[in-house]
Each structure stands twice: as C-alpha cells, then as structure tokens.
Design an enzyme around this catalytic site. Structure first.
Site, mmCIF file in Angstrom:
data_model
loop_
_atom_site.group_PDB
_atom_site.id
_atom_site.type_symbol
_atom_site.label_atom_id
_atom_site.label_comp_id
_atom_site.label_asym_id
_atom_site.label_seq_id
_atom_site.Cartn_x
_atom_site.Cartn_y
_atom_site.Cartn_z
ATOM 1 N N ASP A 11 -33.286 -59.971 55.920
ATOM 2 C CA ASP A 11 -33.949 -61.165 56.638
ATOM 3 C C ASP A 11 -33.168 -60.928 58.076
ATOM 4 O O ASP A 11 -33.473 -61.671 59.174
ATOM 5 C CB ASP A 11 -33.609 -62.448 55.971
ATOM 6 C CG ASP A 11 -32.181 -62.867 55.730
ATOM 7 O OD1 ASP A 11 -31.298 -62.118 55.930
ATOM 8 O OD2 ASP A 11 -32.036 -63.803 55.260
ATOM 9 N N ASP A 19 -35.294 -58.834 50.888
ATOM 10 C CA ASP A 19 -34.241 -59.634 51.007
ATOM 11 C C ASP A 19 -34.849 -61.135 50.863
ATOM 12 O O ASP A 19 -35.744 -61.307 51.855
ATOM 13 C CB ASP A 19 -33.416 -59.521 52.393
ATOM 14 C CG ASP A 19 -32.240 -60.182 52.716
ATOM 15 O OD1 ASP A 19 -31.809 -60.787 51.513
ATOM 16 O OD2 ASP A 19 -31.640 -60.228 53.506
ATOM 17 N N GLU A 51 -20.186 -58.545 51.346
ATOM 18 C CA GLU A 51 -20.191 -58.676 52.804
ATOM 19 C C GLU A 51 -18.876 -59.007 53.518
ATOM 20 O O GLU A 51 -18.490 -60.331 53.225
ATOM 21 C CB GLU A 51 -21.490 -59.576 53.334
ATOM 22 C CG GLU A 51 -21.427 -59.194 54.933
ATOM 23 C CD GLU A 51 -22.829 -59.526 55.502
ATOM 24 O OE1 GLU A 51 -23.864 -59.976 54.885
ATOM 25 O OE2 GLU A 51 -22.931 -59.754 56.737
HETATM 26 O O1 KIV Z 1 -30.588 -59.142 55.979
HETATM 27 C C1 KIV Z 1 -29.622 -58.483 55.968
HETATM 28 O O2 KIV Z 1 -29.664 -57.393 56.688
HETATM 29 C C2 KIV Z 1 -28.437 -58.514 55.156
HETATM 30 C C3 KIV Z 1 -27.123 -57.624 55.184
HETATM 31 C C4 KIV Z 1 -26.595 -58.085 56.566
HETATM 32 C C5 KIV Z 1 -26.327 -57.566 53.890
HETATM 33 O O3 KIV Z 1 -28.681 -59.346 54.158
#
Ligand code: KIV
Length: 286
Positions: free
Chosen positions: A48, A87, A186
């Site tokens: 996201d 995501d 993270e």
């Molecule tokens: O949205 C994304 O790229 C993520 C990463 C930062 C882990 O969730």
C-alpha cells in the site's frame, strides 16, 4: 526445479531450511514486476506504499481496495516465478472478519496474488485466523506498521525498550499460532529480530530489522532513488534511476526544442504510387 516455475509456500520454506535467503521487493506496476521477476526475485509485495510512491500521497492510508487490486493484477500478469503478496489497505480488514475475508479474496481472485499481508500483532490475530481458515495464506507484519502510525507514536523504529521488544516477540508467536505463513518485521532492532527468528517455525522477513532474518524486503522506489520525500536509515540505494530519467527527459526536451528530433528515421513514408495518386486527386479537386 526449473528457474521459471512459480514459487509456492513449500518452496519458500525449503529455502529457509537450506539456509538460502529469500529476496523480496515491492512492485506496483507491470514493467517493474517483469524486470524484478526476470532478475530472479523470490517474492514481490504489492504494497500500500504504492499510495505514496505512485500516487504522491503523504501516507499509505488513502490506498483503496480497487486501487490495490488493480495494481496487484498488473504485477501478477508480469510474473512467472515470484510469489506475489497483496497488501491489504487501511480499513479493508480491521472492521470485521467477514470484511477481511471478502477483501483478501479479491486479492486472490481479481488480483492473482498468492497471499495477502496485513498489519498488526496479537490485536489482529483473529483476522489472520479467519482469513487463513477461508483458505488464503496470510503474512503478518509487525514493528513499524504505517497504518497504525498514530497508535505507535509515528513512523519510527519499534521495540527499543524491554517492554515493547517483549511485546513484539509475543506478537510474532501469536501470529504464527493464528496461522500466518510468514511474518514481516519492520524497523525493529536486529537483536530483537534474532530472538523472533530463533523462536519461529515460519519464515521471518525483514525490512530494516537486521541480517538474521530469513529474507530481506526493500521498497523498489527506495533502492532506485525514485522516492524523494524521505529515505529510511535501512535503505540502500542500488541505482540512481532518478538521475538517468532526468537526463533522458532533459535530452528529449532539448532535441525537440532544437529540431534535432524527430529525424526522417522516425517518420512514416507514403509509397511513391500513392503519393502520385494523392497529388492527382488534389489537383482534380482544384
Ligand atoms: O506497503 C508496503 O510497501 C509495506 C512495506 C513497507 C512493508 O507494507
């Protein structure tokens, strides 16, 4: 195993078993995903973070399900081998198990993803369990979880006190028990991540959480120097693609302005006979 065969969860577990690091990058579009896959990346996260990197938002919160599903489908179409993780955006899973299952299902059926990722530890275990029970693999994500930035005190490293580190260790255990096939850490201290890796029976992936993890994730716009707003401490820039693009754009502008482009090599031709006929038609019309 052929190089181009689509990777599965058992393939990822086998990599961990033989001590081979899992490589993981974000992608949000077809051409980038195609190049990452061709280069041999093992996993792609359609993050996201696309709301920031692609759309210019200041946070990930404005990402919608429709946007995420559409870019996930573009990435899935590009990929032959890499394992694709969609995501789940803000408020696509938090409100209820039913909504979480429905939206996770869209990533699989419409987006062609192999799994979904959602943010949160113990407080999201019920959602993880519900989605996994519906037959969809889920990656957990703990530590710096941008969707809960206000709750965790901003976009900063997590688990730097004994209490918060212990909570992260517990979160990882609870997510694993809830059925997560992998857990992403993270921005947590490397020594805390080491404990999580030691306790885990699923792959533990890192973005800014040290070398002990079974694999490493970075955001593609960060490693190519294409994201200008800020660069986290854990990022390594592998190529200055921004400089290459700027140079190309400036050269194009200069050549169009000066008349150097286009040349006859870039023009279409009308066949001689047709040109003659056209002249005759135009003459007749006069
Ligand atoms: O949205 C994304 O790229 C993520 C990463 C930062 C882990 O969730």
């Amino acid at each position: 195993m052929s190089e181009r065969k689509k990777l599965t969860i058992p393939d990822l577990y086998a990599m961990v078993e033989r001590g081979e690091k899992i490589t993981f990058l974000t992608a949000y579009d077809y051409p980038t995903a195609r190049l990452e896959d061709r280069a041999g990346i093992d996993m792609i996260l359609v993050g996201d973070s696309g709301a920031m990197c692609l759309l210019g938002h200041e946070t990930t919160l404005p990402a919608t399900m429709d946007f995420m599903v559409e870019i996930t489908a573009a990435v899935s179409r590009a990929v032959e081998r890499a394992f694709v993780v969609g995501d789940m955006p803000y408020m696509s899973y938090q409100p209820s198990n039913e909504l979480a299952i429905k939206n996770a299902g869209r990533f699989i059926s419409e987006g062609g993803a192999d799994a979904v990722k959602l943010e949160g530890g113990a407080r999201m275990a019920e959602r993880v369990e519900a989605i996994v029970k519906a037959g969809i693999p889920v990656m957990g994500h703990i530590g710096l979880t941008p969707q809960a930035a206000t709750l965790i005190g901003g976009l900063k490293a997590q688990g730097r006190t004994a209490e918060t580190a212990a909570r992260l260790i517990e979160d990882a255990k609870v997510l694993e028990e809830a059925g997560a096939f992998a857990i992403l850490l993270e921005a947590i201290p490397a020594r805390v991540a080491e404990i999580i890796v030691r306790n885990a029976t699923v792959p533990i992936l890192s973005i800014g959480s040290g070398a002990a993890c079974h694999g490493q994730l970075l955001i593609v716009h960060d490693i190519l120097n294409l994201f200008e707003a800020f660069t986290p401490k854990f990022v390594k820039v592998y190529a200055d693609v921004a400089a290459v693009m700027l140079q190309a754009f400036r050269e194009y502008i200069e050549e169009v302005k000066s008349g150097k482009f286009p040349t006859p090599d870039h023009e279409y031709r009308i066949p001689k006979e047709e040109w003659k006929r056209l002249q005759e038609m135009l003459d007749e019309g006069r």
